[in-house]
Write a protein that holds these residues in place. Structure first.
Motif, PDB file in Angstrom:
ATOM      1  N   GLU A   1      -6.225  10.212  -1.699  1.00  0.00           N
ATOM      2  CA  GLU A   1      -5.956  11.079  -2.357  1.00  0.00           C
ATOM      3  C   GLU A   1      -4.588  11.499  -2.399  1.00  0.00           C
ATOM      4  O   GLU A   1      -3.981  12.456  -2.700  1.00  0.00           O
ATOM      5  CB  GLU A   1      -6.727  12.501  -1.768  1.00  0.00           C
ATOM      6  CG  GLU A   1      -8.104  12.575  -2.025  1.00  0.00           C
ATOM      7  CD  GLU A   1      -8.825  13.689  -1.515  1.00  0.00           C
ATOM      8  OE1 GLU A   1      -7.996  14.750  -0.966  1.00  0.00           O
ATOM      9  OE2 GLU A   1     -10.131  13.877  -1.625  1.00  0.00           O
ATOM     10  N   ARG A   2      -3.939  10.313  -2.447  1.00  0.00           N
ATOM     11  CA  ARG A   2      -2.432  10.268  -2.702  1.00  0.00           C
ATOM     12  C   ARG A   2      -2.326   9.597  -3.947  1.00  0.00           C
ATOM     13  O   ARG A   2      -1.978   8.476  -4.258  1.00  0.00           O
ATOM     14  CB  ARG A   2      -1.849   9.236  -1.494  1.00  0.00           C
ATOM     15  CG  ARG A   2      -2.023   9.729  -0.127  1.00  0.00           C
ATOM     16  CD  ARG A   2      -1.287   9.130   1.051  1.00  0.00           C
ATOM     17  NE  ARG A   2      -1.218   7.740   0.981  1.00  0.00           N
ATOM     18  CZ  ARG A   2      -1.450   6.850   1.870  1.00  0.00           C
ATOM     19  NH1 ARG A   2      -2.208   7.271   2.771  1.00  0.00           N
ATOM     20  NH2 ARG A   2      -1.197   5.559   1.585  1.00  0.00           N
ATOM     21  N   LEU A   3      -2.657  10.396  -5.082  1.00  0.00           N
ATOM     22  CA  LEU A   3      -2.659   9.820  -6.474  1.00  0.00           C
ATOM     23  C   LEU A   3      -1.147   9.641  -6.778  1.00  0.00           C
ATOM     24  O   LEU A   3      -1.126   8.558  -7.581  1.00  0.00           O
ATOM     25  CB  LEU A   3      -3.266  10.908  -7.314  1.00  0.00           C
ATOM     26  CG  LEU A   3      -4.887  11.336  -7.048  1.00  0.00           C
ATOM     27  CD1 LEU A   3      -5.264  12.247  -8.039  1.00  0.00           C
ATOM     28  CD2 LEU A   3      -5.418  10.066  -7.140  1.00  0.00           C
ATOM     29  N   ALA A   4      -0.063  10.159  -6.515  1.00  0.00           N
ATOM     30  CA  ALA A   4       1.314   9.921  -6.941  1.00  0.00           C
ATOM     31  C   ALA A   4       1.556   8.489  -6.706  1.00  0.00           C
ATOM     32  O   ALA A   4       1.946   7.553  -7.319  1.00  0.00           O
ATOM     33  CB  ALA A   4       1.951  10.861  -6.622  1.00  0.00           C
ATOM     34  N   GLU A   5       1.341   8.168  -5.246  1.00  0.00           N
ATOM     35  CA  GLU A   5       1.509   6.686  -4.843  1.00  0.00           C
ATOM     36  C   GLU A   5       0.410   5.804  -5.311  1.00  0.00           C
ATOM     37  O   GLU A   5       1.238   4.655  -5.792  1.00  0.00           O
ATOM     38  CB  GLU A   5       1.283   6.886  -3.224  1.00  0.00           C
ATOM     39  CG  GLU A   5       1.400   5.724  -2.612  1.00  0.00           C
ATOM     40  CD  GLU A   5       1.421   5.794  -1.203  1.00  0.00           C
ATOM     41  OE1 GLU A   5       2.326   5.862  -0.323  1.00  0.00           O
ATOM     42  OE2 GLU A   5       0.085   5.558  -0.659  1.00  0.00           O
ATOM     43  N   ALA A   6      -0.391   6.015  -5.617  1.00  0.00           N
ATOM     44  CA  ALA A   6      -1.394   5.271  -6.355  1.00  0.00           C
ATOM     45  C   ALA A   6      -1.220   4.903  -7.568  1.00  0.00           C
ATOM     46  O   ALA A   6      -1.171   3.521  -8.155  1.00  0.00           O
ATOM     47  CB  ALA A   6      -3.051   5.756  -6.384  1.00  0.00           C
ATOM     48  N   GLN A   7      -0.407   5.985  -8.217  1.00  0.00           N
ATOM     49  CA  GLN A   7      -0.024   5.688  -9.790  1.00  0.00           C
ATOM     50  C   GLN A   7       1.051   4.754  -9.556  1.00  0.00           C
ATOM     51  O   GLN A   7       1.381   3.823 -10.460  1.00  0.00           O
ATOM     52  CB  GLN A   7       0.360   6.966 -10.459  1.00  0.00           C
ATOM     53  CG  GLN A   7       0.939   6.824 -11.815  1.00  0.00           C
ATOM     54  CD  GLN A   7       0.138   6.250 -12.753  1.00  0.00           C
ATOM     55  OE1 GLN A   7      -1.183   6.642 -12.581  1.00  0.00           O
ATOM     56  NE2 GLN A   7       0.545   5.652 -13.851  1.00  0.00           N
ATOM     57  N   GLY A   8       1.937   4.678  -8.762  1.00  0.00           N
ATOM     58  CA  GLY A   8       3.130   3.902  -8.661  1.00  0.00           C
ATOM     59  C   GLY A   8       2.559   2.460  -8.311  1.00  0.00           C
ATOM     60  O   GLY A   8       3.213   1.487  -8.871  1.00  0.00           O
ATOM     61  N   PHE A   9       1.642   2.285  -7.468  1.00  0.00           N
ATOM     62  CA  PHE A   9       1.156   0.832  -7.081  1.00  0.00           C
ATOM     63  C   PHE A   9       0.443   0.276  -8.375  1.00  0.00           C
ATOM     64  O   PHE A   9       0.545  -0.918  -8.455  1.00  0.00           O
ATOM     65  CB  PHE A   9       0.251   1.065  -5.933  1.00  0.00           C
ATOM     66  CG  PHE A   9       0.857   1.374  -4.638  1.00  0.00           C
ATOM     67  CD1 PHE A   9       2.122   1.118  -4.181  1.00  0.00           C
ATOM     68  CD2 PHE A   9      -0.162   2.098  -3.554  1.00  0.00           C
ATOM     69  CE1 PHE A   9       2.844   1.499  -3.147  1.00  0.00           C
ATOM     70  CE2 PHE A   9       0.577   2.370  -2.356  1.00  0.00           C
ATOM     71  CZ  PHE A   9       1.950   2.209  -2.335  1.00  0.00           C
ATOM     72  N   ILE A  10      -0.274   1.225  -9.027  1.00  0.00           N
ATOM     73  CA  ILE A  10      -0.943   0.426 -10.128  1.00  0.00           C
ATOM     74  C   ILE A  10      -0.270  -0.052 -11.474  1.00  0.00           C
ATOM     75  O   ILE A  10      -0.399  -0.901 -12.081  1.00  0.00           O
ATOM     76  CB  ILE A  10      -2.133   1.331 -10.594  1.00  0.00           C
ATOM     77  CG1 ILE A  10      -3.250   0.751 -11.226  1.00  0.00           C
ATOM     78  CG2 ILE A  10      -1.613   2.508 -11.408  1.00  0.00           C
ATOM     79  CD1 ILE A  10      -3.916  -0.461 -10.368  1.00  0.00           C
ATOM     80  N   GLN A  11       1.019   0.830 -11.411  1.00  0.00           N
ATOM     81  CA  GLN A  11       2.066   0.552 -12.360  1.00  0.00           C
ATOM     82  C   GLN A  11       2.579  -0.798 -12.082  1.00  0.00           C
ATOM     83  O   GLN A  11       2.851  -1.545 -12.825  1.00  0.00           O
ATOM     84  CB  GLN A  11       2.853   1.653 -12.430  1.00  0.00           C
ATOM     85  CG  GLN A  11       2.572   2.993 -13.038  1.00  0.00           C
ATOM     86  CD  GLN A  11       3.660   3.979 -13.522  1.00  0.00           C
ATOM     87  OE1 GLN A  11       4.518   3.877 -12.441  1.00  0.00           O
ATOM     88  NE2 GLN A  11       3.468   4.692 -14.239  1.00  0.00           N
ATOM     89  N   THR A  12       2.884  -1.051 -10.955  1.00  0.00           N
ATOM     90  CA  THR A  12       3.457  -2.217 -10.491  1.00  0.00           C
ATOM     91  C   THR A  12       2.180  -3.602 -10.672  1.00  0.00           C
ATOM     92  O   THR A  12       2.776  -4.599 -11.174  1.00  0.00           O
ATOM     93  CB  THR A  12       3.708  -2.366  -9.103  1.00  0.00           C
ATOM     94  OG1 THR A  12       4.632  -1.253  -8.674  1.00  0.00           O
ATOM     95  CG2 THR A  12       4.447  -3.691  -8.567  1.00  0.00           C
ATOM     96  N   ALA A  13       1.226  -3.180 -10.440  1.00  0.00           N
ATOM     97  CA  ALA A  13      -0.003  -4.242 -10.505  1.00  0.00           C
ATOM     98  C   ALA A  13       0.003  -4.618 -11.923  1.00  0.00           C
ATOM     99  O   ALA A  13      -0.221  -5.777 -12.622  1.00  0.00           O
ATOM    100  CB  ALA A  13      -1.182  -3.791  -9.988  1.00  0.00           C
ATOM    101  N   ALA A  14       0.181  -3.396 -12.926  1.00  0.00           N
ATOM    102  CA  ALA A  14      -0.014  -3.753 -14.417  1.00  0.00           C
ATOM    103  C   ALA A  14       1.042  -4.586 -14.931  1.00  0.00           C
ATOM    104  O   ALA A  14       1.157  -5.423 -15.758  1.00  0.00           O
ATOM    105  CB  ALA A  14      -0.091  -2.435 -15.120  1.00  0.00           C
ATOM    106  N   ALA A  15       2.353  -4.371 -14.232  1.00  0.00           N
ATOM    107  CA  ALA A  15       3.514  -5.021 -14.793  1.00  0.00           C
ATOM    108  C   ALA A  15       3.545  -6.558 -14.335  1.00  0.00           C
ATOM    109  O   ALA A  15       3.801  -7.410 -15.160  1.00  0.00           O
ATOM    110  CB  ALA A  15       4.663  -4.462 -14.080  1.00  0.00           C
TER     111      ALA A  15
END
Length: 264
Positions: free
Chosen positions: A192-206
């Motif tokens: 439930e650390r959604l802000a952190e998850a968002q940062g990680f998934i943005q890097t994966a997408a890049a």
């Protein structure tokens, strides 16, 4: 916030230990025989098992490691995960201590097989030793893969803090691996650390912009954060890049759960 119904997931691991097989050029006679054995198992797994077993019986000591690698891989293909783990573990144990790169590779294979066999504690123990071998040889890419693979059994053992630390090591040792960032996003989302998850998934997408797994996870994170528009776009991207796939079906199911866009 969206009421999207999503099952929490634990980190994934690769399922083919052969991905970490040693490659050398030019090949020695033994390595050429390993390559032939691996080719055989792609056509006829029982025959490959027979060949690997016969080869292993001919070799003394550390010479058994390569046939055990083929044998373990064949067992994995047959779903005999415990037998595969035993073969990979023996290959590591009989490899001389000074040959740490080979020990790290065999240990990495054992981690995958042990988790598949349901032995989470054994997988973590094997990962600890294999990661140390990889670090000692300066192979940070392999060390990162091993740490990433250790995260799932750690989660399943209820050792979330250690899984978090393992994923952090994986990201640090190989920041160019999109799979590590994707698994990190899934883990953080499950915590439930959604802000952190968002940062990680943005890097994966890049790093991997057309990976449908990344698009699906991006949509899930956005939906849980109440960003329905972004979630819809991410799910739609999965359908676009992988039409007709199970991932596309999941993406459409999630879209169907989202509230209708404003004005409709």
């Amino acid at each position: 916030m969206s009421t999207l119904m999503i099952a929490q997931v634990v980190p994934d691991v690769p399922t083919d230990p052969a991905e970490t097989s040693p490659v050398a050029a030019p090949m020695t006679t033994e390595e050429a025989r390993l390559a032939a054995c691996m080719d055989m198992l792609r056509e006829d797994v029982p025959s490959a098992i027979a060949e690997a077993s016969r080869w292993a019986s001919e070799e003394p000591g550390a010479g058994r490691a390569l046939p055990l690698q083929c044998l373990g891989t064949a067992y994995m293909w047959m779903g005999r995960h415990a037998a595969a783990a035993e073969a990979f573990g023996e290959a590591r144990d009989i490899t001389p201590a000074e040959q740490r790169p080979a020990r790290a590779r065999y240990g990495a294979m054992a981690v995958i097989a042990l988790e598949a066999a349901g032995d989470m504690a054994g997988a973590v123990e094997a990962a600890t030793a294999a990661e140390a071998d990889a670090i000692a040889t300066g192979d940070t890419v392999l060390a990162a893969a091993i740490a990433r693979d250790a995260a799932s059994p750690l989660v399943q053992l209820g050792r979330a803090e250690e899984a978090d630390a393992a994923l952090a090591r994986a990201r640090g040792n190989n920041p160019q691996d999109p799979l590590t960032w994707l698994i990190s996003a899934r883990f953080s989302r499950s915590q439930e650390r959604l802000a952190e998850a968002q940062g990680f998934i943005q890097t994966a997408a890049a790093l991997s912009p057309r990976d449908p797994e990344v698009g699906l996870e991006a949509g899930i994170i956005a939906a849980l954060a109440g960003r329905d528009g972004a979630a819809r776009l991410s799910f739609a991207s999965v359908i676009e890049v992988a039409p007709g796939s199970p991932l596309a079906e999941r993406a459409q199911a999630y879209i169907d759960q989202l509230p209708a866009p404003a004005g409709r």
